[in-house]
Structures are given as C-alpha cells and as structure tokens.
Design an enzyme around this catalytic site. Structure first.
Site, PDB file in Angstrom:
ATOM      1  N   LYS A  76       3.134   2.334  -4.365  1.00 51.17           N
ATOM      2  CA  LYS A  76       4.151   1.915  -5.327  1.00 51.17           C
ATOM      3  C   LYS A  76       3.249   2.132  -6.768  1.00 51.17           C
ATOM      4  O   LYS A  76       2.224   2.951  -6.763  1.00 51.17           O
ATOM      5  CB  LYS A  76       4.734   0.724  -5.189  1.00 51.17           C
ATOM      6  CG  LYS A  76       5.465   0.333  -3.896  1.00 51.17           C
ATOM      7  CD  LYS A  76       6.336  -0.723  -3.976  1.00 51.17           C
ATOM      8  CE  LYS A  76       7.449  -0.673  -2.685  1.00 51.17           C
ATOM      9  NZ  LYS A  76       8.562  -1.682  -2.988  1.00 51.17           N
ATOM     10  N   HIS A  80      -4.401   2.153 -13.864  1.00 52.62           N
ATOM     11  CA  HIS A  80      -5.402   2.623 -14.083  1.00 52.62           C
ATOM     12  C   HIS A  80      -5.827   2.424 -15.480  1.00 52.62           C
ATOM     13  O   HIS A  80      -5.026   2.822 -16.466  1.00 52.62           O
ATOM     14  CB  HIS A  80      -5.419   4.046 -13.870  1.00 52.62           C
ATOM     15  CG  HIS A  80      -5.290   4.405 -12.375  1.00 52.62           C
ATOM     16  ND1 HIS A  80      -5.698   3.828 -11.245  1.00 52.62           N
ATOM     17  CD2 HIS A  80      -4.224   5.438 -11.758  1.00 52.62           C
ATOM     18  CE1 HIS A  80      -5.207   4.095 -10.021  1.00 52.62           C
ATOM     19  NE2 HIS A  80      -4.393   5.290 -10.398  1.00 52.62           N
ATOM     20  N   ALA A 184      -7.121  -0.920  -4.959  1.00 52.35           N
ATOM     21  CA  ALA A 184      -5.900  -0.232  -4.304  1.00 52.35           C
ATOM     22  C   ALA A 184      -6.233   1.061  -3.796  1.00 52.35           C
ATOM     23  O   ALA A 184      -6.894   1.946  -4.281  1.00 52.35           O
ATOM     24  CB  ALA A 184      -4.985  -0.044  -5.392  1.00 52.35           C
ATOM     25  N   GLY A 186      -4.000   4.700  -2.351  1.00 50.16           N
ATOM     26  CA  GLY A 186      -2.875   5.292  -2.277  1.00 50.16           C
ATOM     27  C   GLY A 186      -3.209   6.889  -2.235  1.00 50.16           C
ATOM     28  O   GLY A 186      -3.882   7.319  -3.085  1.00 50.16           O
ATOM     29  N   ALA A 199      -8.600   2.974  -6.339  1.00 50.55           N
ATOM     30  CA  ALA A 199      -9.388   2.501  -7.543  1.00 50.55           C
ATOM     31  C   ALA A 199      -9.804   0.967  -7.424  1.00 50.55           C
ATOM     32  O   ALA A 199      -9.177   0.187  -6.939  1.00 50.55           O
ATOM     33  CB  ALA A 199      -7.945   2.368  -8.523  1.00 50.55           C
ATOM     34  N   CYS A 215       1.838  -2.703  -6.999  1.00 49.57           N
ATOM     35  CA  CYS A 215       2.066  -2.315  -5.658  1.00 49.57           C
ATOM     36  C   CYS A 215       3.152  -2.886  -5.168  1.00 49.57           C
ATOM     37  O   CYS A 215       3.386  -2.952  -3.745  1.00 49.57           O
ATOM     38  CB  CYS A 215       0.694  -2.667  -4.855  1.00 49.57           C
ATOM     39  SG  CYS A 215      -0.718  -1.951  -5.476  1.00 49.57           S
TER      40      CYS A 215
END
Length: 269
Positions: A76, A80, A184, A186, A199, A215
């Site tokens: 989601k 950054h 996180a 993804g 990240a 998220c």
C-alpha cells in the site's frame, strides 16, 4: 544464486528522484532478465515522496491532496525520504517464483542488520516488513487519558489517526509502546526477476508518515534505528552492514521453485 553486486545511486545531497530511480530499475531489470548482468541491488536515498502500491485505498492517501506516485509494486502507501535507506534488489528467481520466500530473505537481512546495531526486531504475523514489537496491550499507557476499553481503534475499522490528534500519530507509536514498523517491503516479480524492495528507517523525520495511513495499518506505527537506539546513526554506518547481510542471505539462499499442487495430483489423493 549468482554473486550479488551493489550499485550506490545517490545519498544525501545526491538523493535520487523516485521516477528516475524507477526508470533505472526497469533498465537493470531488463538487463538481468537477458543475463547481461548479474543479480544487482540498487541502494539510495530519495527526496521526500509518497508512493502507493496497487492495493492502496483512497482513504489512506494524504488528506490535503499531496501528490502520490502510483507504483506497480505490491503493498500500500508509504513514504520515502532523507534518512531512509532504500534498496531495490533486482534478482533472477527460479520459476514458478516463491514470492513469500523472497520477502522472508529480505526480512532476514534487515533483522540481522538491526541486530548488529544492538536492536532486536521481529516479524509480525500477517504483516510484511521488520518490526519493533510493543508491550502487551494490558501494559501500554492509556491514550489521551482514556483506558484501553475506550480506545476508538478497537471498535472502528476505519478509524483515521490523522483526524484524531497527535497521540494517535504513527510517529508516536514508540511513546505508546505499540508495535512499530522499522522497515517496509514492497516488491514486484516480472518475468521471474524481482523489482522494488525495502526501505529501512535509519534516521528520518517520521512525522512524514503522519499524513498517510502507512501501509494501510491503523493500529500500529513507525520507528527508526536512531529513535529506538537513542543515539544518532547515519546511513553511511548502516550501508556496509546491510550489504554484508544481504549478500550472505542472497548468495547462500537455497532457492527452490514454489511448489504447485496440481489438480490431477489432488484428484488422486
């Protein structure tokens, strides 16, 4: 797996714009698919940017209309920016790809990295990424003077922390002693080659996360190495440690294709 090489795209004043890095990923991905290069991990910082994976709901985006880059990765919305170490491992994986195993390897490398700095991190069942676990619910401080019995998040699945004061802000989860995400993950797998990645919050301004539902998770928050360790720590310190563990995890992985239970096999049972 093949030997893993690292490419530093830019940090600090040379942080790389998200769209520029995304295009670089595509180029490296194409080269890796064609076996023109070995497995490669791009490492960098971004200027501040919100990116939204394919499952992001409209209700999780910034309320003030701040621009968001929609991305072709899973997961989601996230943020950054400066103080966050971003890695895009572009790896050729055996087909059919075991996506979960790939995510677990990234988590392993990040957990080992944090451990080298004296911070214990963990996984949370049903939630990807690397987490600092909070206290048991009954031991957490009351929020806004209310007992846990009246915590609105327990009764409302659509509770929005952005509209209910700083005591619910994701960046304050450590003060509430709740679970908080430190890194996180993804990813996207295309043609058997991975894109996007992880990240790791080293020393960012985590209040950037307060403008979104990070998220898509409303009952936990975010963390950073610096805040959890109670001291200043830089990306330059973390880089070689992360590279060491990522190389160990990736190069020594016993890669196997995902097992597929075929209909004929199930019928014979």
């Amino acid at each position: 797996m093949s030997e893993l090489r690292f490419v530093h795209l830019g940090f600090g004043d040379e942080a790389v714009e998200y769209q520029q890095a995304w295009q670089k990923q595509r180029e490296v991905h194409a080269a890796r698919f064609a076996d023109e290069i070995e497995d490669t991990c791009l490492l960098l910082e971004h200027p501040p940017v919100y990116t939204a994976g394919r499952r992001t709901a409209d209700s999780e985006r910034p309320l003030d209309g701040t621009p968001v880059v929609d991305v072709d990765r899973g997961g989601k919305i996230t943020w950054h920016g400066p103080g966050q170490l971003v890695g895009y491992p572009i790896l050729k994986l055996p087909r059919p790809v075991d996506v979960i195993a790939h995510v677990r390897r990234l988590e392993d490398a990040l957990i080992l990295t944090c451990a080298d700095f004296g911070l214990e991190t963990s996984r949370v069942e049903g939630r990807s990424g690397v987490w600092v676990l909070g206290d048991p619910v009954e031991q957490r401080p009351a929020i806004g003077g209310l007992s846990l019995d009246f915590d609105p998040r327990l009764q409302d699945d659509e509770f929005d922390p952005r509209m209910n004061g700083p005591e619910y802000a994701p960046s304050n989860a450590g003060q509430r002693r709740e679970d908080r995400k430190l890194a996180a993950i993804g990813i996207r797998i295309a043609k058997g080659v991975s894109m996007h990645g992880f990240a790791l919050n080293v020393n960012p301004d985590n209040t950037w996360f307060d403008r979104i539902v990070p998220c898509g998770i409303r009952d936990a928050g975010v963390a950073s190495l610096a805040n959890e360790l109670g001291r200043d720590i830089t990306i330059a310190e973390v880089l070689p440690v992360l590279e060491k563990h990522l190389r160990e995890v990736v190069e020594h992985a016993d890669l196997k294709p995902r097992e597929i239970e075929r209909e004929a096999e199930k019928a014979s049972v």
